[in-house]
Design a protein around this motif. Structure first.
Motif, PDB file in Angstrom:
ATOM      1  N   VAL A 239       5.344   9.939 -59.991  1.00  0.00           N
ATOM      2  CA  VAL A 239       5.983  11.151 -60.781  1.00  0.00           C
ATOM      3  C   VAL A 239       7.494  10.787 -61.022  1.00  0.00           C
ATOM      4  O   VAL A 239       8.020   9.839 -60.668  1.00  0.00           O
ATOM      5  CB  VAL A 239       6.118  12.023 -59.477  1.00  0.00           C
ATOM      6  CG1 VAL A 239       6.971  13.344 -60.034  1.00  0.00           C
ATOM      7  CG2 VAL A 239       4.962  12.764 -59.030  1.00  0.00           C
ATOM      8  N   ILE A 240       7.686  11.136 -62.581  1.00  0.00           N
ATOM      9  CA  ILE A 240       9.124  10.918 -62.892  1.00  0.00           C
ATOM     10  C   ILE A 240      10.179  11.705 -62.044  1.00  0.00           C
ATOM     11  O   ILE A 240      10.007  12.966 -61.965  1.00  0.00           O
ATOM     12  CB  ILE A 240       8.831  11.150 -64.187  1.00  0.00           C
ATOM     13  CG1 ILE A 240       8.138  10.146 -65.163  1.00  0.00           C
ATOM     14  CG2 ILE A 240      10.392  10.727 -64.968  1.00  0.00           C
ATOM     15  CD1 ILE A 240       7.737  10.438 -66.620  1.00  0.00           C
ATOM     16  N   ILE A 241      10.960  11.119 -61.765  1.00  0.00           N
ATOM     17  CA  ILE A 241      12.094  11.834 -60.978  1.00  0.00           C
ATOM     18  C   ILE A 241      13.398  12.047 -62.041  1.00  0.00           C
ATOM     19  O   ILE A 241      14.320  12.699 -61.311  1.00  0.00           O
ATOM     20  CB  ILE A 241      12.593  11.013 -59.576  1.00  0.00           C
ATOM     21  CG1 ILE A 241      13.223   9.564 -60.167  1.00  0.00           C
ATOM     22  CG2 ILE A 241      11.386  10.740 -58.787  1.00  0.00           C
ATOM     23  CD1 ILE A 241      13.963   8.952 -59.043  1.00  0.00           C
ATOM     24  N   LYS A 242      13.490  11.830 -63.163  1.00  0.00           N
ATOM     25  CA  LYS A 242      14.560  12.108 -63.773  1.00  0.00           C
ATOM     26  C   LYS A 242      14.072  12.500 -65.286  1.00  0.00           C
ATOM     27  O   LYS A 242      13.288  11.659 -65.713  1.00  0.00           O
ATOM     28  CB  LYS A 242      15.643  11.142 -63.860  1.00  0.00           C
ATOM     29  CG  LYS A 242      16.959  11.137 -64.721  1.00  0.00           C
ATOM     30  CD  LYS A 242      17.911   9.884 -64.708  1.00  0.00           C
ATOM     31  CE  LYS A 242      18.916  10.075 -65.788  1.00  0.00           C
ATOM     32  NZ  LYS A 242      19.576   8.877 -65.906  1.00  0.00           N
ATOM     33  N   ASP A 243      14.656  13.221 -66.016  1.00  0.00           N
ATOM     34  CA  ASP A 243      14.264  13.377 -67.614  1.00  0.00           C
ATOM     35  C   ASP A 243      14.533  12.161 -68.169  1.00  0.00           C
ATOM     36  O   ASP A 243      16.081  11.445 -68.112  1.00  0.00           O
ATOM     37  CB  ASP A 243      15.165  14.745 -68.145  1.00  0.00           C
ATOM     38  CG  ASP A 243      14.568  15.966 -67.514  1.00  0.00           C
ATOM     39  OD1 ASP A 243      13.634  16.039 -66.913  1.00  0.00           O
ATOM     40  OD2 ASP A 243      15.316  17.003 -67.999  1.00  0.00           O
TER      41      ASP A 243
END
Length: 187
Positions: free
Chosen positions: A136-140
């Protein structure tokens, strides 16, 4: 030995043809069957021993050196093409290259040893990532070369590992992108 090497290489780098300031480079994992030294320029030497400094365009010279009659030069060219396998031109050269079984084993000896010494790919929490994992990506993240942003919370399934333990590849919005591991967590 260096005098013999200089004579053989005619004072030119055996990989890129540059000269005359050359260094004798001993190919690791060579066994005892071949002369395992080649003469290389400072640029080639630095990029061989420090892969992080590699400039892929410099190695287009392998188009010529891979056909050398010197086994050690052929092996080094094949090893560098392997390191550059993500470059389409390098993959084309690899497809054209033919090595005798003994030389191919010499090329593969580096890969076998590198697997033993490889650094694990870790997510932002220090969890080990493997090919096929979901993250999962944790930052834009602004995605270079596109007009979209990979939003925080986006799931990336079935990731692929790269040669760099700080990068993974995955599909976001139908586009295959490279993502820094410090911006993902294993799900």
């Amino acid at each position: 030995m260096t005098a013999e090497l200089r004579k053989r290489c005619e004072n030119k780098c055996e990989l890129c043809g540059a000269g005359p300031e050359l260094i004798a480079y001993e190919l690791p994992y060579s066994g005892d069957n071949h002369e395992n030294e080649i003469m290389v320029c400072h640029t080639c030497h630095e990029q061989v021993v420090t892969p992080a400094k590699m400039d892929a365009n410099h190695w287009r010279c392998l188009n010529d050196s891979m056909w050398s009659t010197v086994p050690a030069v052929q092996v080094m060219a094949a090893r560098m093409l392997k390191r550059l396998q993500l470059e389409s031109w390098a993959q084309d050269l690899t497809d054209m290259l033919y090595l005798e079984d003994e030389l191919q084993a010499w090329v593969d000896a580096e890969a076998d040893n590198a697997e033993e010494e490889s650094v694990a790919t870790l997510d932002s929490n220090g969890a080990v990532l493997e090919a096929g994992d979901n993250v999962v990506i944790i930052k834009d993240l602004n995605v270079k070369g596109t007009s979209f942003v990979a939003k925080r919370g986006t799931a990336v399934r079935n990731i692929s590992l790269t040669n760099n333990p700080e990068h993974i590849e995955g599909r976001v919005n139908g586009t295959r992108i490279v993502i820094l591991t410090c911006f993902v967590k294993k799900s």
